[in-house]
Design a protein around this motif. Structure first.
Motif, PDB file in Angstrom:
ATOM      1  N   TRP A 109      23.584   9.401  84.210  1.00  0.00           N
ATOM      2  CA  TRP A 109      24.100   8.324  83.363  1.00  0.00           C
ATOM      3  C   TRP A 109      23.860   6.970  84.022  1.00  0.00           C
ATOM      4  O   TRP A 109      23.437   6.003  83.365  1.00  0.00           O
ATOM      5  CB  TRP A 109      25.585   8.530  83.078  1.00  0.00           C
ATOM      6  CG  TRP A 109      26.102   7.705  81.936  1.00  0.00           C
ATOM      7  CD1 TRP A 109      26.403   6.378  81.957  1.00  0.00           C
ATOM      8  CD2 TRP A 109      26.375   8.141  80.600  1.00  0.00           C
ATOM      9  NE1 TRP A 109      26.852   5.958  80.724  1.00  0.00           N
ATOM     10  CE2 TRP A 109      26.846   7.024  79.875  1.00  0.00           C
ATOM     11  CE3 TRP A 109      26.291   9.370  79.948  1.00  0.00           C
ATOM     12  CZ2 TRP A 109      27.220   7.099  78.529  1.00  0.00           C
ATOM     13  CZ3 TRP A 109      26.662   9.451  78.606  1.00  0.00           C
ATOM     14  CH2 TRP A 109      27.114   8.328  77.912  1.00  0.00           C
ATOM     15  N   ALA A 110      24.105   6.872  85.326  1.00  0.00           N
ATOM     16  CA  ALA A 110      23.865   5.611  86.026  1.00  0.00           C
ATOM     17  C   ALA A 110      22.384   5.252  86.007  1.00  0.00           C
ATOM     18  O   ALA A 110      22.024   4.063  85.886  1.00  0.00           O
ATOM     19  CB  ALA A 110      24.382   5.704  87.461  1.00  0.00           C
ATOM     20  N   VAL A 168      12.549   3.841  91.964  1.00  0.00           N
ATOM     21  CA  VAL A 168      13.245   5.083  92.274  1.00  0.00           C
ATOM     22  C   VAL A 168      13.421   5.945  91.030  1.00  0.00           C
ATOM     23  O   VAL A 168      13.568   7.171  91.129  1.00  0.00           O
ATOM     24  CB  VAL A 168      14.607   4.784  92.935  1.00  0.00           C
ATOM     25  CG1 VAL A 168      15.597   4.222  91.920  1.00  0.00           C
ATOM     26  CG2 VAL A 168      15.179   6.012  93.612  1.00  0.00           C
ATOM     27  N   LEU A 169      13.387   5.348  89.835  1.00  0.00           N
ATOM     28  CA  LEU A 169      13.559   6.119  88.609  1.00  0.00           C
ATOM     29  C   LEU A 169      12.362   7.031  88.370  1.00  0.00           C
ATOM     30  O   LEU A 169      12.521   8.186  87.941  1.00  0.00           O
ATOM     31  CB  LEU A 169      13.775   5.190  87.420  1.00  0.00           C
ATOM     32  CG  LEU A 169      15.020   4.298  87.504  1.00  0.00           C
ATOM     33  CD1 LEU A 169      15.140   3.421  86.269  1.00  0.00           C
ATOM     34  CD2 LEU A 169      16.277   5.136  87.700  1.00  0.00           C
ATOM     35  N   VAL A 199      22.468   4.020  92.836  1.00  0.00           N
ATOM     36  CA  VAL A 199      21.372   4.766  92.217  1.00  0.00           C
ATOM     37  C   VAL A 199      20.165   4.816  93.143  1.00  0.00           C
ATOM     38  O   VAL A 199      19.412   5.800  93.161  1.00  0.00           O
ATOM     39  CB  VAL A 199      20.993   4.138  90.858  1.00  0.00           C
ATOM     40  CG1 VAL A 199      19.756   4.817  90.268  1.00  0.00           C
ATOM     41  CG2 VAL A 199      22.155   4.249  89.892  1.00  0.00           C
ATOM     42  N   GLN A 200      19.971   3.759  93.944  1.00  0.00           N
ATOM     43  CA  GLN A 200      18.823   3.738  94.846  1.00  0.00           C
ATOM     44  C   GLN A 200      18.862   4.913  95.825  1.00  0.00           C
ATOM     45  O   GLN A 200      17.818   5.389  96.264  1.00  0.00           O
ATOM     46  CB  GLN A 200      18.795   2.415  95.612  1.00  0.00           C
ATOM     47  CG  GLN A 200      18.852   1.168  94.743  1.00  0.00           C
ATOM     48  CD  GLN A 200      17.669   1.045  93.798  1.00  0.00           C
ATOM     49  OE1 GLN A 200      16.535   1.345  94.171  1.00  0.00           O
ATOM     50  NE2 GLN A 200      17.917   0.609  92.574  1.00  0.00           N
ATOM     51  N   LEU A 201      20.054   5.388  96.152  1.00  0.00           N
ATOM     52  CA  LEU A 201      20.188   6.536  97.050  1.00  0.00           C
ATOM     53  C   LEU A 201      20.220   7.854  96.289  1.00  0.00           C
ATOM     54  O   LEU A 201      19.602   8.840  96.696  1.00  0.00           O
ATOM     55  CB  LEU A 201      21.468   6.399  97.885  1.00  0.00           C
ATOM     56  CG  LEU A 201      21.530   5.252  98.888  1.00  0.00           C
ATOM     57  CD1 LEU A 201      22.917   5.176  99.506  1.00  0.00           C
ATOM     58  CD2 LEU A 201      20.474   5.441  99.967  1.00  0.00           C
ATOM     59  N   PRO A 209      31.137   8.202  92.225  1.00  0.00           N
ATOM     60  CA  PRO A 209      30.118   7.719  91.290  1.00  0.00           C
ATOM     61  C   PRO A 209      29.221   8.801  90.721  1.00  0.00           C
ATOM     62  O   PRO A 209      28.348   8.501  89.899  1.00  0.00           O
ATOM     63  CB  PRO A 209      29.303   6.752  92.156  1.00  0.00           C
ATOM     64  CG  PRO A 209      29.384   7.350  93.527  1.00  0.00           C
ATOM     65  CD  PRO A 209      30.763   7.958  93.630  1.00  0.00           C
ATOM     66  N   LEU A 210      29.407  10.058  91.127  1.00  0.00           N
ATOM     67  CA  LEU A 210      28.485  11.113  90.733  1.00  0.00           C
ATOM     68  C   LEU A 210      28.958  11.812  89.458  1.00  0.00           C
ATOM     69  O   LEU A 210      30.136  12.077  89.283  1.00  0.00           O
ATOM     70  CB  LEU A 210      28.336  12.130  91.864  1.00  0.00           C
ATOM     71  CG  LEU A 210      27.886  11.544  93.213  1.00  0.00           C
ATOM     72  CD1 LEU A 210      27.717  12.653  94.226  1.00  0.00           C
ATOM     73  CD2 LEU A 210      26.604  10.735  93.061  1.00  0.00           C
ATOM     74  N   ASP A 211      27.999  12.132  88.597  1.00  0.00           N
ATOM     75  CA  ASP A 211      28.303  12.802  87.339  1.00  0.00           C
ATOM     76  C   ASP A 211      28.640  14.262  87.566  1.00  0.00           C
ATOM     77  O   ASP A 211      28.117  14.912  88.481  1.00  0.00           O
ATOM     78  CB  ASP A 211      27.089  12.755  86.393  1.00  0.00           C
ATOM     79  CG  ASP A 211      26.706  11.358  85.971  1.00  0.00           C
ATOM     80  OD1 ASP A 211      27.590  10.493  85.924  1.00  0.00           O
ATOM     81  OD2 ASP A 211      25.507  11.138  85.677  1.00  0.00           O
ATOM     82  N   GLY A 212      29.496  14.786  86.704  1.00  0.00           N
ATOM     83  CA  GLY A 212      29.692  16.220  86.547  1.00  0.00           C
ATOM     84  C   GLY A 212      29.105  16.593  85.199  1.00  0.00           C
ATOM     85  O   GLY A 212      28.074  16.055  84.779  1.00  0.00           O
TER      86      GLY A 212
END
Length: 741
Positions: free
Chosen positions: A646-647, A196-197, A633-635, A594-597
């Motif tokens: 970052w994750a 996924v990356l 992260v997979q989603l 879990p989401l970055d700003g």
């Protein structure tokens, strides 16, 4: 009226202490007062460096008639979003649900229990372009509260239900965490995939602005958490690594040559309002600059050309100096921000410190006895058209790459412009110290110190002999292949040590980390997950840079404390201490977002320090916990990669092992050579430790029982605590890295 705000840690709250509005800080007392009076609560959320927050304050909160109506019909509460991001997050979600957008200042109306029933952002003093005036909003809300209480209650219930649904979504993203397995047992592992990356890199490539650089259109923000992933992923051999490295390099170079970056002094503005990076919103935030300092340190090792590496080192040097001179507070911590506005002749003007007319530039250069021919040449380098400001003047930037002769001219003459600019009124500073952001600053300074030291050792350099232009200490921070390079690195490490010491001395009490301090005294509310994890991130980086075990032990203590305090019944939360009003506002549910700003999420930071801690300690339980936190992260990676940078970087590090390098020995020069080789070959994801390696003396498990011959040094390269043959030759160590990667 607002005496309650006068002694607050937040500069934003103190700025409103003289308002005729009878402000309360956010807390139980304010909501109890609303219940006593049977009136709604008005919550105004902003921050000290916010331009439009100042505008609304001047137009409405300083107006006696407006304040009188507000005081009579509401309990007004003032919130600094930087001090209380938990409050900001809940009411921003409510505002976005009601209006489809958000921003600051944010204006929220709640029941006395904290549930939102109406919200918006900036309201003008007079109706304009379909937007009601602030007074009209107050009157309409007050009328609805008095005459239609059932509708108000129904609206509040509906919004709380909507926010509860969002919390359920966060719980599903992060998932349930099993903490009952110890190291002796079989640890269930989350199945992680790196495929996924590569997909995420391809998605980001589609979003790149190939004309102006960066991602997307206006406004343009530095995508710092995502750049961390792109740089790390791009330094390896994985699919799409070259694409990732290219996007990162182009973005970093563009930003460094743009008006987002202060070309005279260093430091980055919050964002630019235009696609071409020419007109910044001038506030300078610690969380941006801490991340970007570290990113340019990493890029200085991997950039494709010597010119780019020199640029990266100069950005490190200038930004570290800017942090030291502009944001450092007594005791060693770093302040939160510099304001977007400057007060000139009693009036706030956005960016007034930073913008220039052509005549002002010529005058400053003439005062420094710069010949007219050189002044003409310098002005020809600057793009004064795309950076033009509405009130006159222009930002200083180039909009293109300079050739070596042009670059030399700029570096030689910019001290004259900086000296002239330093005579102008300067923007205000928000002196509050935020724990998590200071942790990121410690990490940035530690990594920048190593980058500057390694560049000097290898014969590379910034090409910038030191030019602070105001009699400061720039020479002590001049990076590159100069005699001052080692001194510069030592100075940055001292700054990092001072900040880390401040955090542990002022913010950490009896196993609890407090989020903010002011004038050397911490405020009384606990830090968030992002604070615990951010400080641990900085302490681990400082240990890797210095080999001083006290930093490792402090980081370990914070990681274990975060595990105890932020995982409740198998659910990760951003806050350790529940707030009654916020619980009511989102249906009594809580889960970590879990989401970055603009800064990394607490979840991503915590996953990162868990991976690092597991690599140092050998704890399979903490490795398993990190992998559980990375499952989202997979989603996220393929659907919204800019929110998961970052994750994704932590996932890439975890999939690589991570690689662990332990160097021990009594010959400091030999140890240093092996460490430099490891940093050059390993990339930013390598977990590094060094020490004397004498038997069981080390308290860092990765170093324990490592042996080295008397008067020599050995390097142990490991993956999952399984180590290759120890080597003493840097070239052999480099070859081991290449074989493992």
């Amino acid at each position: 009226m607002a005496e309650r705000l006068r002694d607050q840690a937040s500069a934003y709250l103190r700025q409103h202490a003289d308002n005729p509005v009878d402000w309360w800080p956010f807390g139980d007392e304010a909501f109890a007062e609303a219940r006593r009076r049977s009136v709604p609560v008005f919550i105004s959320v902003g921050y000290a460096a916010c331009h439009w927050c100042h505008v609304m304050a001047h137009e409405s909160f300083e107006d006696a008639a407006t304040a009188r109506y507000l005081n009579e019909n509401f309990v007004p509460v003032k919130v600094d979003r930087e001090e209380r991001p938990d409050v900001d997050a809940v009411y921003m979600a409510a505002t976005q649900a009601l209006t489809g957008q958000g921003g600051w200042p944010m204006s929220v109306f709640t029941l006395p229990d904290g549930r939102t029933f109406y919200a918006g952002t900036y309201f003008p003093p007079r109706q304009m372009q379909g937007t009601p005036s602030f007074r009209q909003v107050l009157e309409a809300v007050s009328t609805a509260w008095r005459d239609r209480p059932d509708e108000v209650a129904a609206s509040a219930a509906q919004i709380a239900e909507h926010l509860a649904s969002a919390q359920h979504g966060n719980r599903r993203l992060v998932g349930a965490l099993d903490l009952n397995t110890d190291n002796a047992g079989a640890v269930p592992r989350t199945v992680l995939s790196g495929e996924v990356l590569a997909t995420a890199v391809e998605e980001v490539a589609e979003q790149e602005d190939v004309r102006f650089g960066g991602l997307g259109g206006a406004p343009k923000f530095p995508p710092s958490p995502l750049l961390k992933f792109l740089l790390g992923y791009g330094s390896g051999n994985a699919p799409a690594a070259g694409t990732a490295a290219g996007i990162a390099g182009r973005t970093l170079e563009t930003m460094a040559r743009s008006a987002l970056y202060d070309q005279l002094e260093g430091g980055f503005a919050r964002y630019t309002v235009d696609r071409a990076w020419a007109v910044p919103h001038f506030e300078k935030m610690l969380y941006d600059n801490a991340q970007l300092l570290r990113l340019y340190a990493h890029w200085s090792r991997t950039a494709a050309t010597g010119e780019q590496r020199s640029l990266a080192l100069r950005v490190c040097t200038d930004t570290a100096r800017w942090l030291s001179q502009r944001l450092r507070v007594d005791g060693g911590g770093f302040a939160s921000s510099l304001d977007a506005d400057t007060v000139v002749d009693g009036r706030r003007r956005e960016g007034a410190t930073y913008v220039w007319t052509g005549d002002q530039l010529r005058s400053a250069l003439a005062s420094a006895a710069v010949p007219d021919t050189e002044a003409d040449a310098l002005l020809s380098l600057l793009d004064l058209e795309t950076g033009a400001m509405p009130e006159g003047g222009s930002t200083l930037h180039f909009g293109r790459r300079l050739d070596p002769e042009q670059e030399s001219l700029w570096l030689r003459l910019r001290p004259a412009l900086l000296a002239a600019r330093n005579l102008r009124p300067q923007p205000d500073r928000d002196d509050k110290v935020v724990a998590g952001w200071n942790g990121l600053a410690v990490a940035g300074l530690a990594d920048a110190a190593l980058a500057i030291a390694d560049a000097g050792s290898s014969g590379g350099g910034s090409g910038d002999g030191g030019d602070d232009g105001d009699g400061g200490d720039n020479g002590a921070m001049a990076g590159g292949a100069t005699e001052g390079g080692a001194e510069a690195a030592a100075r940055l490490l001292d700054l990092a040590r001072d900040a880390a010491g401040y955090l542990l001395r002022v913010h950490y009490r009896d196993g609890v980390l407090l989020r903010v301090s002011h004038d050397g005294a911490a405020a009384g509310f606990e830090g968030l997950l992002e604070d615990y994890a951010g400080v641990a991130e900085g302490l681990f980086a400082l240990f890797a840079a210095t080999g001083e075990e006290r930093w490792y032990l402090a980081a370990e203590e914070l990681v274990l404390a975060a595990e105890r305090r932020f995982i409740v019944d198998g659910v990760l939360q951003d806050t350790a201490v529940p707030t009654v009003q916020l619980a009511a506002a989102q249906g009594s549910l809580a889960a970590a977002d879990p989401l970055d700003g603009p800064a990394p999420s607490g979840t991503a930071l915590f996953a990162g320090v868990l991976v690092t801690y597991a690599a140092y300690s050998g704890s399979s339980r903490h490795r398993a916990l990190a992998e559980s936190l990375l499952a989202h992260v997979q989603l996220v990676a393929a659907r919204a990669p800019r929110a998961g940078g970052w994750a994704m970087s932590v996932l890439a590090q975890a999939l690589e092992g991570p690689l662990e390098l332990a160097v021990c020995g009594t010959d400091e020069a030999a140890v240093d050579r092996l460490l430099r080789a490891g940093r050059a070959a390993g990339g930013p994801g390598v977990v590094m430790a060094f020490g004397a390696g004498a038997g069981d003396e080390s308290r860092v498990p990765l170093l324990r029982n490592r042996q080295a011959p008397d008067g020599g040094a050995l390097a142990y390269l490991c993956q999952g605590m399984v180590c290759s043959r120890p080597v003493s030759d840097p070239a052999e160590l480099t070859a081991q890295f290449q074989s493992l990667r």
